[in-house]
Design a protein around this motif. Sequence first.
Motif, PDB file in Angstrom:
ATOM      1  N   HIS A 124       0.819  -1.221   0.000  1.00 40.68           N
ATOM      2  CA  HIS A 124       0.000   0.000   0.000  1.00 40.68           C
ATOM      3  C   HIS A 124       0.849   1.266   0.000  1.00 40.68           C
ATOM      4  CE1 HIS A 124      -3.437   2.555   0.625  1.00 40.68           C
ATOM      5  NE2 HIS A 124      -2.968   3.002   1.774  1.00 40.68           N
ATOM      6  N   THR A 125       1.942   1.263   0.774  1.00 44.03           N
ATOM      7  CA  THR A 125       2.755   2.476   0.914  1.00 44.03           C
ATOM      8  C   THR A 125       3.864   2.576  -0.119  1.00 44.03           C
ATOM      9  OG1 THR A 125       4.289   1.398   2.467  1.00 44.03           O
ATOM     10  CG2 THR A 125       2.362   2.514   3.413  1.00 44.03           C
ATOM     11  N   GLY A 126       4.215   1.434  -0.731  1.00 45.28           N
ATOM     12  CA  GLY A 126       5.335   1.439  -1.668  1.00 45.28           C
ATOM     13  C   GLY A 126       6.684   1.537  -0.983  1.00 45.28           C
ATOM     14  N   LYS A 127       6.730   1.201   0.300  1.00 44.27           N
ATOM     15  CA  LYS A 127       7.999   1.273   1.028  1.00 44.27           C
ATOM     16  C   LYS A 127       8.130   0.081   1.954  1.00 44.27           C
ATOM     17  CE  LYS A 127       8.373   4.298   4.264  1.00 44.27           C
ATOM     18  NZ  LYS A 127       8.636   5.663   4.706  1.00 44.27           N
ATOM     19  N   GLU A 128       9.369  -0.162   2.383  1.00 44.15           N
ATOM     20  CA  GLU A 128       9.611  -1.258   3.305  1.00 44.15           C
ATOM     21  C   GLU A 128       8.981  -0.943   4.653  1.00 44.15           C
ATOM     22  OE1 GLU A 128      13.406  -3.679   5.243  1.00 44.15           O
ATOM     23  OE2 GLU A 128      13.703  -2.356   3.514  1.00 44.15           O
ATOM     24  N   VAL A 129       8.385  -1.951   5.266  1.00 49.85           N
ATOM     25  CA  VAL A 129       7.765  -1.798   6.578  1.00 49.85           C
ATOM     26  C   VAL A 129       8.522  -2.672   7.568  1.00 49.85           C
ATOM     27  CG1 VAL A 129       5.646  -2.129   7.916  1.00 49.85           C
ATOM     28  CG2 VAL A 129       5.519  -1.261   5.571  1.00 49.85           C
ATOM     29  N   LEU A 130       8.905  -2.072   8.676  1.00 53.52           N
ATOM     30  CA  LEU A 130       9.697  -2.759   9.685  1.00 53.52           C
ATOM     31  C   LEU A 130       8.821  -3.753  10.452  1.00 53.52           C
ATOM     32  CD1 LEU A 130      12.477  -2.852  11.126  1.00 53.52           C
ATOM     33  CD2 LEU A 130      11.623  -1.018  12.613  1.00 53.52           C
ATOM     34  N   HIS A 131       9.224  -5.042  10.428  1.00 47.69           N
ATOM     35  CA  HIS A 131       8.474  -6.071  11.154  1.00 47.69           C
ATOM     36  C   HIS A 131       9.060  -6.189  12.553  1.00 47.69           C
ATOM     37  CE1 HIS A 131       7.596 -10.556  11.929  1.00 47.69           C
ATOM     38  NE2 HIS A 131       6.568  -9.820  12.335  1.00 47.69           N
ATOM     39  N   LEU A 132       8.398  -5.571  13.534  1.00 46.54           N
ATOM     40  CA  LEU A 132       8.917  -5.518  14.893  1.00 46.54           C
ATOM     41  C   LEU A 132       7.765  -5.255  15.855  1.00 46.54           C
ATOM     42  CD1 LEU A 132      11.633  -5.461  16.560  1.00 46.54           C
ATOM     43  CD2 LEU A 132      11.547  -2.965  16.310  1.00 46.54           C
ATOM     44  N   ARG A 133       7.722  -6.014  16.933  1.00 44.58           N
ATOM     45  CA  ARG A 133       6.717  -5.769  17.971  1.00 44.58           C
ATOM     46  C   ARG A 133       7.122  -4.557  18.806  1.00 44.58           C
ATOM     47  NH1 ARG A 133       3.685 -10.631  20.191  1.00 44.58           N
ATOM     48  NH2 ARG A 133       3.818 -12.233  18.601  1.00 44.58           N
ATOM     49  N   ALA A 134       6.148  -3.845  19.298  1.00 43.94           N
ATOM     50  CA  ALA A 134       6.415  -2.670  20.122  1.00 43.94           C
ATOM     51  C   ALA A 134       7.258  -3.025  21.337  1.00 43.94           C
ATOM     52  CB  ALA A 134       5.104  -2.017  20.557  1.00 43.94           C
ATOM     53  N   GLU A 135       6.984  -4.186  21.934  1.00 47.28           N
ATOM     54  CA  GLU A 135       7.705  -4.564  23.148  1.00 47.28           C
ATOM     55  C   GLU A 135       9.162  -4.928  22.875  1.00 47.28           C
ATOM     56  OE1 GLU A 135       4.755  -8.055  22.372  1.00 47.28           O
ATOM     57  OE2 GLU A 135       4.935  -5.922  21.866  1.00 47.28           O
ATOM     58  N   ASP A 136       9.522  -5.130  21.600  1.00 50.40           N
ATOM     59  CA  ASP A 136      10.899  -5.502  21.247  1.00 50.40           C
ATOM     60  C   ASP A 136      11.708  -4.331  20.692  1.00 50.40           C
ATOM     61  OD1 ASP A 136      10.437  -8.153  21.997  1.00 50.40           O
ATOM     62  OD2 ASP A 136       9.664  -8.672  20.013  1.00 50.40           O
ATOM     63  N   MET A 137      11.098  -3.191  20.511  1.00 49.14           N
ATOM     64  CA  MET A 137      11.845  -2.077  19.908  1.00 49.14           C
ATOM     65  C   MET A 137      12.810  -1.468  20.929  1.00 49.14           C
ATOM     66  SD  MET A 137       9.050   0.970  19.456  1.00 49.14           S
ATOM     67  CE  MET A 137       8.450   1.914  20.857  1.00 49.14           C
ATOM     68  N   GLU A 138      13.951  -1.002  20.412  1.00 47.34           N
ATOM     69  CA  GLU A 138      14.989  -0.434  21.273  1.00 47.34           C
ATOM     70  C   GLU A 138      15.547   0.847  20.658  1.00 47.34           C
ATOM     71  OE1 GLU A 138      15.800  -1.229  24.238  1.00 47.34           O
ATOM     72  OE2 GLU A 138      14.788  -3.169  24.475  1.00 47.34           O
ATOM     73  N   PHE A 139      14.676   1.694  20.144  1.00 48.15           N
ATOM     74  CA  PHE A 139      15.121   2.975  19.587  1.00 48.15           C
ATOM     75  C   PHE A 139      15.514   3.923  20.727  1.00 48.15           C
ATOM     76  CE2 PHE A 139      11.836   1.530  16.472  1.00 48.15           C
ATOM     77  CZ  PHE A 139      12.698   1.297  15.402  1.00 48.15           C
ATOM     78  N   ASP A 140      16.460   4.790  20.446  1.00 45.97           N
ATOM     79  CA  ASP A 140      16.913   5.751  21.455  1.00 45.97           C
ATOM     80  C   ASP A 140      17.103   7.113  20.796  1.00 45.97           C
ATOM     81  OD1 ASP A 140      17.930   7.036  23.650  1.00 45.97           O
ATOM     82  OD2 ASP A 140      19.671   5.753  23.908  1.00 45.97           O
ATOM     83  N   ASP A 141      16.227   8.068  21.123  1.00 43.27           N
ATOM     84  CA  ASP A 141      16.396   9.450  20.662  1.00 43.27           C
ATOM     85  C   ASP A 141      16.410   9.539  19.133  1.00 43.27           C
ATOM     86  OD1 ASP A 141      16.822  12.227  21.062  1.00 43.27           O
ATOM     87  OD2 ASP A 141      18.989  11.965  20.865  1.00 43.27           O
ATOM     88  N   VAL A 142      15.421   8.927  18.487  1.00 42.26           N
ATOM     89  CA  VAL A 142      15.424   8.800  17.027  1.00 42.26           C
ATOM     90  C   VAL A 142      14.370   9.681  16.349  1.00 42.26           C
ATOM     91  CG1 VAL A 142      15.099   7.179  15.106  1.00 42.26           C
ATOM     92  CG2 VAL A 142      16.326   6.446  17.163  1.00 42.26           C
ATOM     93  N   PHE A 143      13.178   9.779  16.913  1.00 44.86           N
ATOM     94  CA  PHE A 143      12.039  10.334  16.179  1.00 44.86           C
ATOM     95  C   PHE A 143      11.575  11.678  16.740  1.00 44.86           C
ATOM     96  CE2 PHE A 143      11.765   5.671  15.871  1.00 44.86           C
ATOM     97  CZ  PHE A 143      11.862   5.531  14.492  1.00 44.86           C
TER      98      PHE A 143
END
Length: 196
Positions: free
Chosen positions: A77-96
């Motif tokens: 639908h979006t024409g882009k790669e979608v990250l397959h990751l559960r919310a409880e497994d994400m480990e982003f730090d100061d990214v968005f």
Amino acid sequence: MDSIDYYDRYAVPYYEETVDFCMEEQIERFVELLPESADVLDLGCGSGRDTVFLEEEGCVVTAMDGSEKMCELASIHTGKEVLHLRAEDMEFDDVFHGIWACAILGHFPPGEVKEIMRKILKALKDDGILYFSVRKGERNGKYNGRYFYDYDREALNHLLDAFPNITVLDIWKTSDVRADKSDRWFNVLLRKEKQD
């Protein structure tokens, strides 16, 4: 069957049911708080509907979902790669600069949702903006194959009060965008404050 299994099993009908929902009002209120060309995480992106709108509004969007099948459909639908990751497994730090979490937090019981919120806030930059929505109601358990925890205002305040490093910008209620508009939702906008 947990909620992710549900979305894997019923990805196509769920996609078809939700891809045309209009979240324009909520998205515009979110985007106007963001810097130009903001990096935004669409957390639990589902069909990718909101990713498309956010990109049309000038955001640089990372779309993410815990269901592999939903990721596949959202990617088409979006024409882009979608990250397959559960919310409880994400480990982003100061990214968005912003995180868009539409109708995802209600899939976590009260004993787990604070940890999810902690991960979300960690992923935000200082002064970053979070939008999330939760259903107003009394459900607490499995319904049609998915776990739901609904909120009243007291429970919502209890969740928000657990995080001293946020400023709540607005909380408002909306009707469900589906045909049955009897369901009500809390919409929340908040800012992550800079840490001393």
